[in-house]
Each structure stands twice: as C-alpha cells, then as structure tokens.
Design an enzyme around this catalytic site. Structure first.
Site, mmCIF file in Angstrom:
data_model
loop_
_atom_site.group_PDB
_atom_site.id
_atom_site.type_symbol
_atom_site.label_atom_id
_atom_site.label_comp_id
_atom_site.label_asym_id
_atom_site.label_seq_id
_atom_site.Cartn_x
_atom_site.Cartn_y
_atom_site.Cartn_z
ATOM 1 N N HIS A 63 0.797 -1.226 0.000
ATOM 2 C CA HIS A 63 0.000 0.000 0.000
ATOM 3 C C HIS A 63 0.827 1.272 0.000
ATOM 4 O O HIS A 63 0.375 2.310 -0.489
ATOM 5 C CB HIS A 63 -0.946 -0.005 1.200
ATOM 6 C CG HIS A 63 -2.160 0.859 1.019
ATOM 7 N ND1 HIS A 63 -2.284 1.763 -0.013
ATOM 8 C CD2 HIS A 63 -3.298 0.956 1.729
ATOM 9 C CE1 HIS A 63 -3.447 2.378 0.081
ATOM 10 N NE2 HIS A 63 -4.084 1.910 1.123
ATOM 11 N N ASP A 83 -9.713 -7.517 -18.666
ATOM 12 C CA ASP A 83 -9.971 -8.576 -19.634
ATOM 13 C C ASP A 83 -8.636 -9.010 -20.227
ATOM 14 O O ASP A 83 -8.010 -8.266 -20.983
ATOM 15 C CB ASP A 83 -10.919 -8.067 -20.723
ATOM 16 C CG ASP A 83 -11.235 -9.115 -21.774
ATOM 17 O OD1 ASP A 83 -10.662 -10.229 -21.722
ATOM 18 O OD2 ASP A 83 -12.035 -8.819 -22.672
#
Length: 425
Positions: free
Chosen positions: A144, A370
């Site tokens: 993070h 995708d």
C-alpha cells in the site's frame, strides 16, 4: 520472481507523505473468471510474459524499499521483480457463495516471506488459482505504500491490455514530486483527520480477530438507490452525491445498531482522491502512487440517529467540499512538518466503535481486466477483517446496482441489516 522484460532505469523514487502514512499491508484485488472454452485459458507462460512486459513502463513496481541518508523510506528501482504464484483447489467458484469477505477468500492470496526486512519483499504479488469447475481467480496484491487503489487498478488494467496484445491506454506518470510540500510550509487549517483517534466504547480487537467480526454482503438495486436519494433530499436543497447519501445512511444505521450513548462522539473516516482536478495544477494523467487524502467527519451519536436523513449526508458533503486545493496543499505541508510521519499511520482500530470507515470502489475500473478470455464476473478485495469497515462496490453488469461489504460485531449485525432496509419498507 518475474523481472522486467528489458533493462529499466536504475534510480530511487521519493515517497510522499501520503505514501508513508499508509501501514505496511498488501491491498488485494481478486477477479473471478468463468472458463470460456479456450485451450489457452489463463495460460501461465503468456501471463508471465505479459507481466514481464508490463513491468517495463511500471518499472518501480519491480523495485524494493530502502532508506535514504535521513532514514526516510524510498523506492529503489533495482529490477528485483514481482512474485507470480499458481495454485489449484478442489473447490468450485460457486462454493464461495456471494463472495462475502471471509478467511476462504483470503486463502487465494499467498503468504509472503518478510523475514529479510523492508528491502526484501516485493511490491506486487500475482496469484492465479484454478478451480475444479474450470474457472480461475486472479489476485493482485499491492503493497500500500507503493500505490493506492487507483494505481493498483491502473497496473492491473495495463497488465490485461498487454496480455491481449494492445498498447497501454494510459501511460504511468512515475514522478511523485507534484506532492512535495511547499517551502516554506503553509499550514492554514486544523487537520483533525491526522489526530490520534481512539475507540473508547470497545476494547480494540486485532484486525484478524474474525471471531469478533461478522462480515455480510448487502445488495442495493438502482431503484433502491433512487428511493434513498429522494428521501435524503426531503427538507434539504443541497445536491448530494450518491456516496454522501449512502455513507450517511450507513453511519446512521451503524450508530443505531451499536446502541451507542447519544452524547458520545462518533467519527466517519473516508478518503478523497486527489486525481480528479482537486489540486491546482491537476496531477498529471496516469499519476502513479498514493493520492488518497484522509477525510474525517465528526458528530455526536444523538444528532446522527435523531436528525433527518439529510443531516449525516450534509456533514459528509461539507467535509468533501472543504477539501479543495488550499486544504489539500495545507495537508501536505502539515504532514511533512511532523517529526515522524510514520507515527500518523492509520491502523484498523480507528474505525472500531464508536467510529467507522467507508471506502468506495465505485469510480475504479473494477471489471475492466480482460486478459483475452472475457471480463471478470466478480471483482473485490480478499479481506475486510475488522469491525467498523465498509466497502462499496459497483455492479459487474453496469446496471446501477451497488453492493456493500460491512464488518460489525455479530451482536450488532442483525439490527444493522434491519435498519438498513427499513428505508424501503
């Protein structure tokens, strides 16, 4: 380890105060895919090759942390690579039900050896898990302090574009100096969002103390969202965002479900993304790093639970509007003026009773990854294992519906669910 496909620049990258105020944790994104019948469905060699290519424009991700001469953490761009792992399970994707955040989901992300210290572990971990049904999960874990959610999704989407043989739609901007403080610092506001918040009502539990936290998924249709908006506007002329209205409703329901004393102070934590023209001049397109500014709204429980629906939304709205360029630049200067930035890191305990934290993924490209075998039918984190935390997610089908993952004490959850749905009965 997967290394960049070719040589990349070797240098260090300065980390901003917004990088350093994050705790060391891997923020995870898990995407689920149904088998589309292709013989090369999530082919490991192809994924590793495209990941290697993606690490060229995103080369700092292949680096490691180091300390500068003042002891401040920075990124050492040294091409050590990212971790790619594979796993198989005898379970089916449908065994996960509605993907309520649980220890089962967390198992889809590997354990990382961090015994070698801050310079030893990778910034990015990718794991592909193959299910008995033929489906696949792909998890990206991003350290993070190296990147926020927007940057993690930027990389994930770019990784998928390269796998499909496409060029990057957004080139990353890697220099974090636009978030440098002014010289001299100009702290013009009282930045309560960075003070030390405590949770006096309950004894803090460890973030992974799952026995004390129940996590449920709540669905909200587009029609229900419209009704909630209409009711929240009754008696108020302010134009609220969907987030402000929904967050206000969640705040009110949680305070009621916890049966908190009416004179007790309660704090809502959320974040404001500095990418969307809040800073002047705006950050460069594709800015890579952490630009989520901490936002804090404070009230007393009695006002939240007894006043009209618009009241809590109005407090959140006021906080969001206040966070303009002057306020955000002041926040940067405030943080950089602290003797120890790391001491301001927010831990999981701050959102426990009487407080709460709400994170929205609605503006993130959650279903765009995708890889050539279709879009994911579900995207979310792998864990939300502490009390008082809520995440809001968009629908995979873009039908305007939302889903919420909420963590509360088991004795409060049933009442919360009842209160949450009363709005539509």
């Amino acid at each position: 380890m997967v290394l960049p496909a070719k040589k990349t620049p070797r240098h260090t990258i300065w980390l901003s105060s917004f990088d350093l105020t994050n705790i060391h944790i891997y923020s995870t994104i898990v995407c689920f895919y149904r088998h589309n019948g292709a013989s090369n469905f999530f082919d490991t060699a192809l994924l590793k090759e495209s990941l290697s290519k993606a690490l060229v424009p995103f080369y700092p991700i292949a680096g490691r942390y180091k300390h500068d001469h003042n002891g401040r953490l920075e990124i050492n761009c040294n091409e050590e690579g990212v971790l790619f792992a594979e796993a198989e399970t005898n379970s089916t994707i449908d065994d996960l039900g509605d993907f309520a955040l649980s220890p089962e989901l967390k198992k889809l992300f590997p354990t990382v050896d961090q015994s070698g210290g801050v310079s030893s572990f990778p910034f990015l971990i990718v794991q592909v898990t193959r299910f008995k049904c033929g489906g696949v999960s792909l998890v990206v874990g991003a350290e993070h302090r190296a990147m926020d959610g927007s940057s993690a999704f930027h990389f994930l989407t770019s990784f998928s574009e390269i796998t499909r043989g496409h060029d990057l739609s957004i080139t990353p901007f890697l220099d974090r100096s636009p978030l440098c403080p002014r010289n001299p610092p100009q702290v013009k506001f009282n930045h309560i969002e960075y003070k030390n918040f405590s949770s006096p009502t309950m004894k803090p539990s460890k973030p992974n103390d799952v026995q004390n936290v129940k996590i449920v998924n709540i669905k909200m249709t587009k029609m229900q969202a419209s009704i909630l908006k209409r009711k929240a506007k009754e008696g108020c002329e302010t134009k609220f965002t969907t987030f402000e209205i929904l967050a206000g409703h969640i705040w009110k329901c949680i305070c009621k479900a916890r049966a908190q004393p009416h004179d007790e102070e309660t704090t809502l934590f959320f974040t404001v993304n500095g990418r969307f023209n809040r800073l002047k001049p705006p950050l460069p397109h594709g800015f890579f790093g952490n630009v989520n500014f901490a936002a804090t709204t404070v009230s007393v429980v009695g006002d939240i639970v007894s006043k009209p629906a618009w009241y809590a939304a109005s407090l959140i709205h006021e906080t969001s509007v206040r966070m303009d360029n002057d306020y955000l630049r002041s926040a940067i200067d405030h943080l950089e003026s602290q003797p120890d930035i790391m001491a301001i890191q927010r831990t999981a305990n701050i959102c426990q009773c009487p407080n709460l934290a709400i994170t929205s993924w609605v503006r993130l490209p959650t279903h765009e990854a995708d890889f050539g075998w279709g879009r994911p039918f579900h995207t979310g984190p792998t864990s939300l294992l502490f009390e008082g935390k809520t995440c809001i997610f968009p629908s995979a089908t873009d039908d305007g519906s939302l889903s919420l993952a909420i963590g509360l004490r088991p004795e409060h959850m049933k009442e919360f669910e009842k209160l949450f749905y009363e709005c539509w009965t």
